[in-house]
Write a protein that holds these residues in place. Sequence first.
Motif, PDB file in Angstrom:
ATOM      1  N   LYS A   1      42.360  29.446  45.211  1.00 12.69           N
ATOM      2  CA  LYS A   1      43.434  29.638  46.152  1.00 12.69           C
ATOM      3  C   LYS A   1      43.040  30.186  47.478  1.00 12.69           C
ATOM      4  O   LYS A   1      43.408  29.592  48.709  1.00 12.69           O
ATOM      5  CB  LYS A   1      44.771  30.231  45.795  1.00 12.69           C
ATOM      6  CG  LYS A   1      45.600  29.671  44.506  1.00 12.69           C
ATOM      7  CD  LYS A   1      46.648  30.478  43.930  1.00 12.69           C
ATOM      8  CE  LYS A   1      47.319  29.669  42.839  1.00 12.69           C
ATOM      9  NZ  LYS A   1      48.461  30.547  42.331  1.00 12.69           N
ATOM     10  N   ALA A   2      42.532  31.443  47.193  1.00  9.02           N
ATOM     11  CA  ALA A   2      41.984  31.985  48.702  1.00  9.02           C
ATOM     12  C   ALA A   2      41.112  31.108  49.366  1.00  9.02           C
ATOM     13  O   ALA A   2      41.063  30.900  50.667  1.00  9.02           O
ATOM     14  CB  ALA A   2      41.216  33.287  48.341  1.00  9.02           C
ATOM     15  N   GLU A   3      40.021  30.298  48.795  1.00  9.64           N
ATOM     16  CA  GLU A   3      39.289  29.281  49.232  1.00  9.64           C
ATOM     17  C   GLU A   3      40.010  28.339  49.930  1.00  9.64           C
ATOM     18  O   GLU A   3      39.482  27.723  50.837  1.00  9.64           O
ATOM     19  CB  GLU A   3      38.180  29.035  48.301  1.00  9.64           C
ATOM     20  CG  GLU A   3      37.263  30.131  47.775  1.00  9.64           C
ATOM     21  CD  GLU A   3      36.289  29.487  46.566  1.00  9.64           C
ATOM     22  OE1 GLU A   3      36.355  28.204  46.243  1.00  9.64           O
ATOM     23  OE2 GLU A   3      35.400  30.267  45.973  1.00  9.64           O
ATOM     24  N   GLU A   4      41.029  27.555  49.136  1.00  5.88           N
ATOM     25  CA  GLU A   4      41.667  26.500  49.732  1.00  5.88           C
ATOM     26  C   GLU A   4      42.431  26.986  51.060  1.00  5.88           C
ATOM     27  O   GLU A   4      42.560  26.103  51.969  1.00  5.88           O
ATOM     28  CB  GLU A   4      42.882  25.907  48.748  1.00  5.88           C
ATOM     29  CG  GLU A   4      41.983  25.586  47.612  1.00  5.88           C
ATOM     30  CD  GLU A   4      43.016  25.127  46.533  1.00  5.88           C
ATOM     31  OE1 GLU A   4      44.265  25.131  46.702  1.00  5.88           O
ATOM     32  OE2 GLU A   4      42.566  24.686  45.386  1.00  5.88           O
ATOM     33  N   ILE A   5      42.964  28.201  50.963  1.00  4.52           N
ATOM     34  CA  ILE A   5      43.500  28.675  52.308  1.00  4.52           C
ATOM     35  C   ILE A   5      42.712  28.897  53.537  1.00  4.52           C
ATOM     36  O   ILE A   5      43.053  28.449  54.612  1.00  4.52           O
ATOM     37  CB  ILE A   5      44.353  30.101  51.752  1.00  4.52           C
ATOM     38  CG1 ILE A   5      45.522  29.974  51.116  1.00  4.52           C
ATOM     39  CG2 ILE A   5      44.969  30.744  53.249  1.00  4.52           C
ATOM     40  CD1 ILE A   5      46.157  31.001  50.597  1.00  4.52           C
ATOM     41  N   GLN A   6      41.590  29.269  53.338  1.00  4.47           N
ATOM     42  CA  GLN A   6      40.620  29.425  54.343  1.00  4.47           C
ATOM     43  C   GLN A   6      40.027  27.995  54.795  1.00  4.47           C
ATOM     44  O   GLN A   6      39.841  27.821  55.961  1.00  4.47           O
ATOM     45  CB  GLN A   6      38.996  30.195  53.664  1.00  4.47           C
ATOM     46  CG  GLN A   6      39.303  31.653  53.452  1.00  4.47           C
ATOM     47  CD  GLN A   6      38.223  32.198  53.106  1.00  4.47           C
ATOM     48  OE1 GLN A   6      37.365  31.590  52.447  1.00  4.47           O
ATOM     49  NE2 GLN A   6      38.230  33.698  53.047  1.00  4.47           N
ATOM     50  N   LYS A   7      40.181  27.118  53.762  1.00  4.33           N
ATOM     51  CA  LYS A   7      39.581  25.624  54.305  1.00  4.33           C
ATOM     52  C   LYS A   7      40.626  24.947  55.262  1.00  4.33           C
ATOM     53  O   LYS A   7      40.389  23.997  56.279  1.00  4.33           O
ATOM     54  CB  LYS A   7      39.445  24.828  53.086  1.00  4.33           C
ATOM     55  CG  LYS A   7      38.334  25.190  52.374  1.00  4.33           C
ATOM     56  CD  LYS A   7      38.002  24.018  51.308  1.00  4.33           C
ATOM     57  CE  LYS A   7      36.640  24.673  50.266  1.00  4.33           C
ATOM     58  NZ  LYS A   7      36.685  23.590  48.960  1.00  4.33           N
ATOM     59  N   GLU A   8      41.947  25.443  55.180  1.00  7.73           N
ATOM     60  CA  GLU A   8      42.997  24.876  55.879  1.00  7.73           C
ATOM     61  C   GLU A   8      43.144  25.090  57.340  1.00  7.73           C
ATOM     62  O   GLU A   8      42.378  25.962  57.998  1.00  7.73           O
ATOM     63  CB  GLU A   8      44.730  25.368  55.198  1.00  7.73           C
ATOM     64  CG  GLU A   8      44.486  24.448  53.882  1.00  7.73           C
ATOM     65  CD  GLU A   8      45.999  25.226  53.302  1.00  7.73           C
ATOM     66  OE1 GLU A   8      46.565  25.909  53.856  1.00  7.73           O
ATOM     67  OE2 GLU A   8      46.424  24.532  52.182  1.00  7.73           O
TER      68      GLU A   8
ATOM     69  N   GLU B   1      27.533  28.252  45.187  1.00  6.50           N
ATOM     70  CA  GLU B   1      28.136  27.146  45.532  1.00  6.50           C
ATOM     71  C   GLU B   1      27.845  26.002  44.825  1.00  6.50           C
ATOM     72  O   GLU B   1      28.235  24.876  44.572  1.00  6.50           O
ATOM     73  CB  GLU B   1      27.748  26.738  47.234  1.00  6.50           C
ATOM     74  CG  GLU B   1      28.302  27.656  48.119  1.00  6.50           C
ATOM     75  CD  GLU B   1      27.504  28.982  48.031  1.00  6.50           C
ATOM     76  OE1 GLU B   1      27.596  29.867  48.942  1.00  6.50           O
ATOM     77  OE2 GLU B   1      26.723  29.074  47.769  1.00  6.50           O
TER      78      GLU B   1
END
Length: 164
Positions: free
Chosen positions: A157-164, A51
């Motif tokens: 992209k996968a991290e952004e989707i998880q944050k949504e 992180e």
Amino acid sequence: MRKAMFVLLPLAVFTLIGFAIQAEEPAATKWLDMTNCYFCQPLPQSEGLMENLAWESLKIKNGIVQVVTYKPEWEEKYRAAWAESQKRRKEFDPAKQLYVCGLCQAWQQIPLDKVRWEDVKFSGGEISIGESEDSAIVVQIHTIVEKTGAAMDEMKKAEEIQKE
């Protein structure tokens, strides 16, 4: 009955062979799989490091520039994890059945004695420049840069989707 055996027996044998072959196939190798890759593991296993770490690989005419940045207070953890990763590479026995991600497999295919490396360390990171005069090696390195960039884009992209 005899006729049925001649038809069903070979069918059963081929079916069993098919199952045996499928059972022996290794799981698909991901290009960048730091959590499971024998060489990459020391980085994500160092709590909090990922992180607080950023890296990017860039193509240059004769090779690659890799930029790693971290907050200065994470330097010691980064250096320890990276040293462990490099130790694993040096001590690696290909006869052992260890999972290695696609990225690390690709680097293993390059004769590193034909790549000139220069590392520039600075407060908060380092820049590594790898160059080769061998055009075939440069193509391999550029492929690594492209595939790694694509894999990192997918991870973001996968991290952004998880944050949504």
